[in-house]
Design an enzyme around this catalytic site. Sequence first.
Site, PDB file in Angstrom:
ATOM      1  N   GLU A  84     -35.323  38.044 -15.682  1.00 22.31           N
ATOM      2  CA  GLU A  84     -34.997  38.486 -14.333  1.00 22.31           C
ATOM      3  C   GLU A  84     -33.505  38.735 -14.152  1.00 22.31           C
ATOM      4  O   GLU A  84     -33.106  39.628 -13.400  1.00 22.31           O
ATOM      5  CB  GLU A  84     -35.471  37.451 -13.309  1.00 22.31           C
ATOM      6  CG  GLU A  84     -35.215  37.873 -11.879  1.00 22.31           C
ATOM      7  CD  GLU A  84     -35.845  36.950 -10.857  1.00 22.31           C
ATOM      8  OE1 GLU A  84     -35.876  37.346  -9.683  1.00 22.31           O
ATOM      9  OE2 GLU A  84     -36.308  35.856 -11.229  1.00 22.31           O
ATOM     10  N   ASP A 133     -38.903  34.075 -16.469  1.00 20.81           N
ATOM     11  CA  ASP A 133     -38.382  33.851 -15.122  1.00 20.81           C
ATOM     12  C   ASP A 133     -37.760  32.458 -15.131  1.00 20.81           C
ATOM     13  O   ASP A 133     -38.478  31.453 -15.186  1.00 20.81           O
ATOM     14  CB  ASP A 133     -39.490  33.930 -14.074  1.00 20.81           C
ATOM     15  CG  ASP A 133     -38.933  34.075 -12.664  1.00 20.81           C
ATOM     16  OD1 ASP A 133     -37.788  33.654 -12.444  1.00 20.81           O
ATOM     17  OD2 ASP A 133     -39.639  34.599 -11.792  1.00 20.81           O
ATOM     18  N   ILE A 193     -36.176  30.652 -12.890  1.00 22.47           N
ATOM     19  CA  ILE A 193     -36.583  29.859 -11.732  1.00 22.47           C
ATOM     20  C   ILE A 193     -37.436  30.771 -10.848  1.00 22.47           C
ATOM     21  O   ILE A 193     -36.902  31.619 -10.132  1.00 22.47           O
ATOM     22  CB  ILE A 193     -35.383  29.304 -10.940  1.00 22.47           C
ATOM     23  CG1 ILE A 193     -34.526  28.395 -11.822  1.00 22.47           C
ATOM     24  CG2 ILE A 193     -35.872  28.541  -9.696  1.00 22.47           C
ATOM     25  CD1 ILE A 193     -33.266  27.890 -11.144  1.00 22.47           C
ATOM     26  N   ASP A 194     -38.739  30.615 -10.941  1.00 21.16           N
ATOM     27  CA  ASP A 194     -39.636  31.376 -10.085  1.00 21.16           C
ATOM     28  C   ASP A 194     -39.801  30.582  -8.790  1.00 21.16           C
ATOM     29  O   ASP A 194     -40.214  29.422  -8.813  1.00 21.16           O
ATOM     30  CB  ASP A 194     -40.990  31.561 -10.777  1.00 21.16           C
ATOM     31  CG  ASP A 194     -41.939  32.388  -9.941  1.00 21.16           C
ATOM     32  OD1 ASP A 194     -41.457  33.280  -9.212  1.00 21.16           O
ATOM     33  OD2 ASP A 194     -43.158  32.151 -10.000  1.00 21.16           O
ATOM     34  N   THR A 211     -37.101  31.044  -6.208  1.00 18.78           N
ATOM     35  CA  THR A 211     -35.684  30.708  -6.004  1.00 18.78           C
ATOM     36  C   THR A 211     -35.388  30.267  -4.568  1.00 18.78           C
ATOM     37  O   THR A 211     -34.570  29.360  -4.352  1.00 18.78           O
ATOM     38  CB  THR A 211     -34.803  31.909  -6.380  1.00 18.78           C
ATOM     39  OG1 THR A 211     -34.984  32.202  -7.772  1.00 18.78           O
ATOM     40  CG2 THR A 211     -33.331  31.612  -6.132  1.00 18.78           C
ATOM     41  N   ASP A 239     -42.398  37.654 -13.079  1.00 17.47           N
ATOM     42  CA  ASP A 239     -43.105  36.858 -12.077  1.00 17.47           C
ATOM     43  C   ASP A 239     -44.500  36.466 -12.548  1.00 17.47           C
ATOM     44  O   ASP A 239     -45.001  35.390 -12.230  1.00 17.47           O
ATOM     45  CB  ASP A 239     -43.254  37.648 -10.770  1.00 17.47           C
ATOM     46  CG  ASP A 239     -41.945  37.967 -10.092  1.00 17.47           C
ATOM     47  OD1 ASP A 239     -41.065  37.090 -10.066  1.00 17.47           O
ATOM     48  OD2 ASP A 239     -41.797  39.093  -9.586  1.00 17.47           O
TER      49      ASP A 239
END
Length: 277
Positions: free
Chosen positions: A72, A88, A90-91, A93, A221
């Site tokens: 990302e 990802d 930190i999915d 955020t 994602d």
Amino acid sequence: MTPAAVTELHRLALAVAEEGAVMAKQMREAGVAIADRKSSVADIVTEADRAVETAIRDALARARPQDGFLGEETDEAGSASGLTWVVDPIDGTVNYAYGIPAWAVSIAVVEGDPDPATWTGLVGAVISPMAGETWEAYRGGGARLNGRRLHIAKETELARTLVGTGFGYLPERRVAQAKVVTRLLATVRDIRRAGAASLDICSVAAERLDAYYEVGLHPWDLAGGTIVALEAGAHVAGLRGAGPGESFYLACNPVIAGPLEDLLLASGAEPLAPAAT
């Protein structure tokens, strides 16, 4: 790719995801620093997003220098091996920034072009450190939550369907998505919105949700959670026979796949139009 090779990729994905999850949690406990905003004021990036992705990317490059990388926060790297790591860091955020525990580190390995509609998912690992949950799967090897095998029961109906979804960052898209939700609520059991696509998709695998749909998801994602959902027996697709991806994403109990797609279309759900070039 041989089963042994896939198993080795699975071990690496889990190890790197666990390291990333520890790092993200430690940085959250130390305090959140907003680094940037992207598509709107609500679409934020933290310093932890960037730091965790860099650490994951560096670890994977040391272990698998011929593989590609799609994350990302950093530039895409092409693949000499035919494999790409989709990350990802930190999915969820916004949840992370607000101290809401529904966020995760998601890592997947895919074969082929890094396009969700055409790639073959090999390995997925989604770690939710605040919940102490590790979701993982590899192609042909089943899906697990903290070591427990996941199997979707082939029974449900629309009236008893708990549906998860998410909303885009642009106001005009949110208005259209809210209209679909309003119409769905007349038929399904209820709606949930957790704010982390990877966890919503994994929740379908664990039957915490019967279905999850969203428009506008990026490859990072959905990559890790999709492999978990498929290996648990979920139906994963787009609309009108299309593959899953940014245009439209649906993961659900296979028994309700047809009726739910019909209901979504009748409620005004439409695939996202391709971006103008």
